[in-house]
Design an enzyme around this catalytic site. Structure first.
Site, mmCIF file in Angstrom:
data_model
loop_
_atom_site.group_PDB
_atom_site.id
_atom_site.type_symbol
_atom_site.label_atom_id
_atom_site.label_comp_id
_atom_site.label_asym_id
_atom_site.label_seq_id
_atom_site.Cartn_x
_atom_site.Cartn_y
_atom_site.Cartn_z
ATOM 1 C CG PHE A 1 -2.025 -1.045 1.106
ATOM 2 C CD1 PHE A 1 -3.077 -0.860 0.231
ATOM 3 C CD2 PHE A 1 -1.987 -2.203 1.872
ATOM 4 C CE1 PHE A 1 -4.086 -1.809 0.120
ATOM 5 C CE2 PHE A 1 -2.993 -3.157 1.766
ATOM 6 C CZ PHE A 1 -4.038 -2.963 0.886
ATOM 7 C CD GLU B 1 -11.124 -9.130 9.851
ATOM 8 O OE1 GLU B 1 -9.980 -9.274 9.378
ATOM 9 O OE2 GLU B 1 -11.871 -8.171 9.572
#
Lengths: 421, 421
Positions: free
Chosen positions: B15, B172
């Site tokens: 990123f 998650e």
């Protein structure tokens, strides 16, 4: 025989094993499906994973998911290492054994190197999902290395891809790879022009697609050459190494070699101690059973079966499926008390091969198709044979995307590469 | 300085590196982007590949494809092994060197085991696509082995999955795995009941999701427990091996251990010979440059940056992107002759984590969301941040399919597993 307790063991969840199991729905038996993979693989589209068009999960499905509604079927992920014919046991690599009343061996084939296994590290074949990601990595890495290479000769070798074998797999790889290089990757590199990629298809025989009508072979040559593929006929490969490939008196410097030439059956014949042909396929009786063991059947690429005219049944999905259905019918008849022999008769539906994303050749015998119409028919047929709405939708989407944009969605270099530096 | 010939080298197309490169579009420079992978990876969804919801190619894109229109950018697939600060060269593993005028190191982080690297074979982490397929294989193989296991204790151990670390990744993973076991796989096995799968989330601290508001942690605990996850707080893991995991005085027999606890920066600090924090992150100046080398910058997980309140900037995508943009602005100002210092100020947008397929927690500071609304907002945000229409469509399709049917499309066991028998 207590039919309700009749136990059928199937080894291999390819097209033959799966079709056999499906055809036995409702029969008074228990089935154990054993495969060393957790997934059924739609091999006809494997070359599209190798050439970045499809994702691995678009052409593979968990076997136990496919059979989830069949409460009579137990699926086991296990490695078979032998068959005890006398004791009627399938032997597993952890020392375990699975007893059977009827056994179906549908174990398929691997690629083979005509006694030159030393070529394998340099010329990967295409039978499993891992094979496909290996080929994909090799092709993509060659362009990456060429982008960094400053020596013009080495760079051209890296941009040369040799494909050994001019059957449908070789033709489909060649067409797709040349499009990948010339269209998809074009403009993404700064030091190389991917349009200078050479794709060379090497076939030892005197024509490609030898199973098709001669005029379709001629069409395929023209279509491939128009895409930019070089075709070399009539000379067999005598060497593959890190420098490239030798065929006849010719040495081709190629950074990537792909093997689409020979197959050998899985070790089913060894497990059985049964007679086999040169490619390792079990020599079965006309009803596909093993001589001396009427309760054992072999189907698909692991079996040597002849057509009425003496030619071998080809190693394609429809042949394996027909054989699976045939053995299921034989078994159901036997369970009903009818033990009359039921010889297998192969019905050949036709041959299909794509050439890039705009042409194909189809030989149904009674009709022969080429070009764009053949491509669409090929595409629709393969979508139809995929399993499940979800995958049909996903593959259709991927193909339409490539058709419209030229962009491929699975251009990933993954896994290490232990076998070739 | 001749601006047109100013050469910027970027190491790492995550990123931070990608955002930096994008922000420099049109600047009077040449850029070389170096990465050891050919793909940019959307790490926030990596756990979905590990848990069979998404295919690898749905969250990864070839770097050179992302940068294809930027004729000022050359992309190289290469391994960096060092930086020659005096000579201004990036050193490659093939002995080559790439000279730079400005260097950005955006090399990210790996998972770390607090000095216990011997745990890695038993407790894989989740940073790369290969990590994800390894975790996927481990989870799916555990069920396959349990189906064949006859010893009840061993079977229960195989059906026990321990997750170490109660941050967003651990939460998650836990929510998705328990749904995979209880919903997706249900009814596909004959010898085990996958609803008896135990998923245990182990957190050394006194609450999970420690970065979120306490009431969101409380909600997450309830939501996870409702799904069937066991949560163990307040005891650190002291051992991982083939038998399971030890934390405090407790031994949990678990066939699968997943590591979501610690990260360590890539070797950027070693390459530079620069001072680093305990996790290996380079201690940078307020403008993200390296002390003593104003032409070298470090961003993202490889950099140690503090917020105004003294807390570290978290290792999340928005932080890396902000830093990439900041360094691009600094460089553009310098090229325009403005060398005034430009300290980085982190703007925290919020924290998000999903809990299975129907709940999520979102902490934007000024607003906190839980439940189904949070899940939809989380999903829309992640679709939005994916790159390209094709992938947005594919991931949307995959998610809607799972939402509607419970079926996951990428349940593949692939690759060998060398590290653990």
């Amino acid at each position: 025989m207590n039919q309700a307790s009749h136990h059928v063991v199937v080894v291999g969840a390819g097209f033959g094993g799966l079709e056999f199991t499906r055809a036995l729905a409702g029969a008074p038996i228990r089935i154990t499906m054993i495969d060393k993979r957790n997934h059924h693989l739609f091999q006809p589209l494997l070359y599209q994973v190798a050439t970045t068009a499809l994702a691995t999960s678009e052409i593979a499905w968990p076997i136990r998911h496919l059979l989830r509604k069949r409460k009579d079927v137990t699926t086991l992920l296990a490695n078979v290492v032998g068959v005890d014919r006398a004791g009627k046991n399938v032997l597993l690599d952890d020392g375990g054994a699975v007893a059977y009343d009827t056994l179906l061996l549908a174990t398929g084939a691997r690629h083979a190197y005509f006694g030159h296994d030393e070529w394998e590290p340099f010329a990967p074949g295409l039978k499993t999902l891992e094979d496909a990601t290996t080929v994909r990595r090799r092709i993509l890495l060659a362009f990456e290395q060429a982008e960094r290479e400053t020596d013009p000769a080495k760079r051209q070798a890296l941009l040369t891809i040799a494909i050994v074998g001019g059957g449908p797999t070789g033709v489909e790889l060649a067409g797709t790879i040349v499009e990948l290089a010339h269209d998809t990757l074009r403009g993404e590199f700064r030091n190389i022009d991917t349009r200078q990629t050479r794709v060379v298809l090497i076939e030892a025989g005197d024509r490609i697609l030898a199973n098709f009508a001669p005029k379709l072979s001629t069409y395929a040559v023209k279509a491939l050459e128009r895409l930019g593929v070089t075709i070399e006929l009539g000379r067999a490969v005598t060497r593959c190494d890190a420098d490239g490939v030798v065929f006849g008196d010719k040495h081709l410097a190629a950074g990537t070699i792909l093997w689409a030439a020979g197959v050998a059956a899985s070790p089913a014949a060894e497990w059985l101690g049964a007679a086999a042909d040169r490619a390792g396929r079990v020599l079965v009786e006309p009803d596909l059973s093993v001589p001396g063991s009427p309760e054992i059947f072999v189907v698909g690429d692991a079996a040597h079966v002849l057509r009425p005219d003496g030619r071998p049944v080809p190693g394609v999905a429809p042949a394996a499926k027909q054989q699976g259905r045939q053995v299921a019918a034989t078994l159901k008849a036997r369970l009903a008390g009818d033990t009359s022999p039921r010889p297998f008769r192969y019905r050949h539906d036709g041959d299909l091969a794509t050439i890039g994303k705009r042409a194909a050749v189809i030989d149904f015998g009674w009709i022969k198709l080429t070009g764009r119409a053949a491509w669409w028919l090929w595409g629709i047929a393969h979508i139809y044979f995929l399993i499940g709405f979800r995958n049909r939708l996903a593959v259709s989407l991927s193909w339409l995307w490539i058709y419209a944009t030229g962009q491929r969605s699975a251009r990933l270099i993954t896994q290490g590469d232990d076998d070739k530096g």
